[in-house]
Enzyme design. Structure first.
Site, PDB file in Angstrom:
ATOM      1  N   LYS A   1     -66.031  35.338  25.279  1.00  0.00           N
ATOM      2  CA  LYS A   1     -66.873  34.227  24.921  1.00  0.00           C
ATOM      3  C   LYS A   1     -68.244  34.497  24.179  1.00  0.00           C
ATOM      4  CE  LYS A   1     -67.316  32.563  29.130  1.00  0.00           C
ATOM      5  NZ  LYS A   1     -66.241  33.022  29.900  1.00  0.00           N
TER       6      LYS A   1
ATOM      7  N   VAL B   1     -62.143  29.370  25.988  1.00  0.00           N
ATOM      8  CA  VAL B   1     -62.473  28.207  26.742  1.00  0.00           C
ATOM      9  C   VAL B   1     -61.123  27.715  27.314  1.00  0.00           C
ATOM     10  CG1 VAL B   1     -63.267  25.793  26.372  1.00  0.00           C
ATOM     11  CG2 VAL B   1     -63.988  27.646  24.822  1.00  0.00           C
TER      12      VAL B   1
ATOM     13  N   ALA C   1     -59.251  29.117  29.588  1.00  0.00           N
ATOM     14  CA  ALA C   1     -58.052  30.309  29.626  1.00  0.00           C
ATOM     15  C   ALA C   1     -57.109  29.700  28.938  1.00  0.00           C
ATOM     16  CB  ALA C   1     -57.861  30.197  31.293  1.00  0.00           C
TER      17      ALA C   1
ATOM     18  N   LEU D   1     -55.443  26.884  28.628  1.00  0.00           N
ATOM     19  CA  LEU D   1     -55.191  25.364  28.159  1.00  0.00           C
ATOM     20  C   LEU D   1     -55.462  25.266  26.621  1.00  0.00           C
ATOM     21  CD1 LEU D   1     -57.379  23.742  31.072  1.00  0.00           C
ATOM     22  CD2 LEU D   1     -55.027  23.977  30.619  1.00  0.00           C
TER      23      LEU D   1
ATOM     24  N   GLY E   1     -63.237  33.487  46.565  1.00  0.00           N
ATOM     25  CA  GLY E   1     -62.878  34.254  45.158  1.00  0.00           C
ATOM     26  C   GLY E   1     -63.143  33.177  43.988  1.00  0.00           C
TER      27      GLY E   1
ATOM     28  N   LYS F   1     -69.204  27.726  26.672  1.00  0.00           N
ATOM     29  CA  LYS F   1     -68.057  27.004  26.150  1.00  0.00           C
ATOM     30  C   LYS F   1     -68.224  25.890  25.430  1.00  0.00           C
ATOM     31  CE  LYS F   1     -65.759  28.645  30.132  1.00  0.00           C
ATOM     32  NZ  LYS F   1     -65.175  28.548  31.765  1.00  0.00           N
TER      33      LYS F   1
END
Length: 376
Positions: free
Chosen positions: A123, A153, A155, A157, A213, A231
């Site tokens: 990014k 932005v 991952a 998608l 996590g 993002k």
């Protein structure tokens, strides 16, 4: 593996969770390509902070042995040497940057000016100062080298590709808004649930998120809102909104002011319960209105403004009905005005992020093949 003219040479920088998973996915892709007789990726250089390996004569590296090979040479391979190596590649080349390094991001113009294509989830390059961003875009346009960053932005998608396609087909972007952080999606979905009263304290949910996590080692790196700001900056710029930097517009921080100076994550988490009542009052106010609270980023393209904020949403709103750590992005456009176009799904994780990068690599390879094809 034989190298045809339409194969592509690839340098991988960064072999952490995403980089390691990407190498596994490239290996699987190449195995399928070999079976089907189609084009494959020749990984000819692998570099990380731990070690590196650069192939002699651009021969493909055995991806079953990459860990052993990179352990032979300590430290990262010089970026200038990598530029020179890829610039001399006998085949089209792709730099794949799997890091979050600002230094590597700022070196992109060096690669692009040598017609080295780039695919990356980093990014930093696209949310840096406007000068850095414009230099990168200019280098890509002038050289014709391809620059793809779908996974920067959401991952894997299809967010950036959807936005670019809307623009390319002549649609008018009015507003982009969404829940861009998997961490904050999880926290607010649990803390402010839809259809029932929230009972867990904000501090407890942050602690659970860290244990599971979902957060960075120091949760403040999620709660400060800057990941979302970066993002939103990326999407705003693609949509034509001038953004000087990811810190040049209002960004809501969830870190109580007295805890910003906590010396470490443990001290921060120990002090966070002292502010649970402030968060609880915010939730109670929303519940009285039949709403939930969500942490969102917004690019108001029509008014050329960008911000990151807390917002209340009705129970029927798509943002109120997410599962776990899902991301959701809504595009309001001239065509999709009454019912915005919505992209939803897992927006974090090594597997989906690596798949997003691999998807960009495949697109680059396809365009390179098309440009290399003989004219009729």
């Amino acid at each position: 593996m034989s190298a045809s003219r339409t194969n592509v040479n690839v340098a991988i920088v960064g072999t952490g969770n995403i980089g390691g998973e990407l190498l596994n996915q490239i290996k699987g892709f190449n195995e399928n390509a070999s079976t089907n007789g189609t084009t494959s990726f020749n990984v000819v250089a692998i570099s990380s902070m731990e070690g590196h390996y650069v192939s002699k004569d651009y021969q493909p590296i055995n991806l079953s042995e990459w860990k052993n090979l990179t352990s032979q040479n300590q430290g990262a391979y010089s970026l200038d040497a990598l530029v020179d190596f890829l610039a001399k590649s006998p085949l089209p080349a792709i730099l794949v940057d799997n890091t979050a390094s600002e230094a590597i991001a700022q070196s992109y113009p060096k690669f692009l000016s040598k017609k080295i294509n780039i695919a990356t989830p980093n990014k930093k390059a696209f949310s840096a100062s406007n000068d850095v961003y414009q230099n990168i875009i200019k280098a890509s346009k002038e050289s014709g080298a391809l620059l793809m960053h779908e996974a920067s932005v959401g991952a894997g998608l299809p967010i950036i590709s959807t936005l670019k396609e809307l623009i390319a087909t002549g649609d008018e972007i009015i507003k982009i808004e969404g829940i861009f952080s998997g961490t904050l999606s999880y926290i607010f979905n649990v803390w402010s649930p839809n259809g029932k009263k929230g009972t867990a304290s904000f501090s407890d949910i942050v602690k659970i998120a860290k244990q599971n996590g979902y957060t960075e080692p120091d949760p403040r790196d999620d709660l400060n809102g800057m990941d979302v700001a970066r993002k939103v900056t990326i999407l705003s710029r693609i949509a034509g909104v001038h953004v000087e930097s990811a810190s040049s517009f209002p960004v809501k921080s969830l870190i109580p002011e007295p805890l910003k100076s906590a010396v470490n994550a443990e001290e921060f988490l120990a002090g966070l319960p002292n502010f649970d009542s402030e968060f609880a009052s915010m939730r109670e106010e929303a519940e009285k209105e039949g709403k939930v609270v969500r942490f969102v980023g917004e690019a108001d393209v029509a008014n050329k403004t960008t911000l990151v904020k807390l917002e209340k949403y009705d129970a029927s709103h798509p943002f109120a009905n997410l599962q776990s750590s899902d991301n959701i992005i809504s595009f309001t456009t001239k065509r999709y005005h009454t019912r915005p176009l919505v992209v939803i799904g897992a927006g974090a994780g090594a597997a989906v992020t690596a798949a997003g990068v691999l998807g960009d690599m495949i697109k680059i390879m396809s365009q390179v093949r098309a440009s290399d094809a003989p004219s009729a």
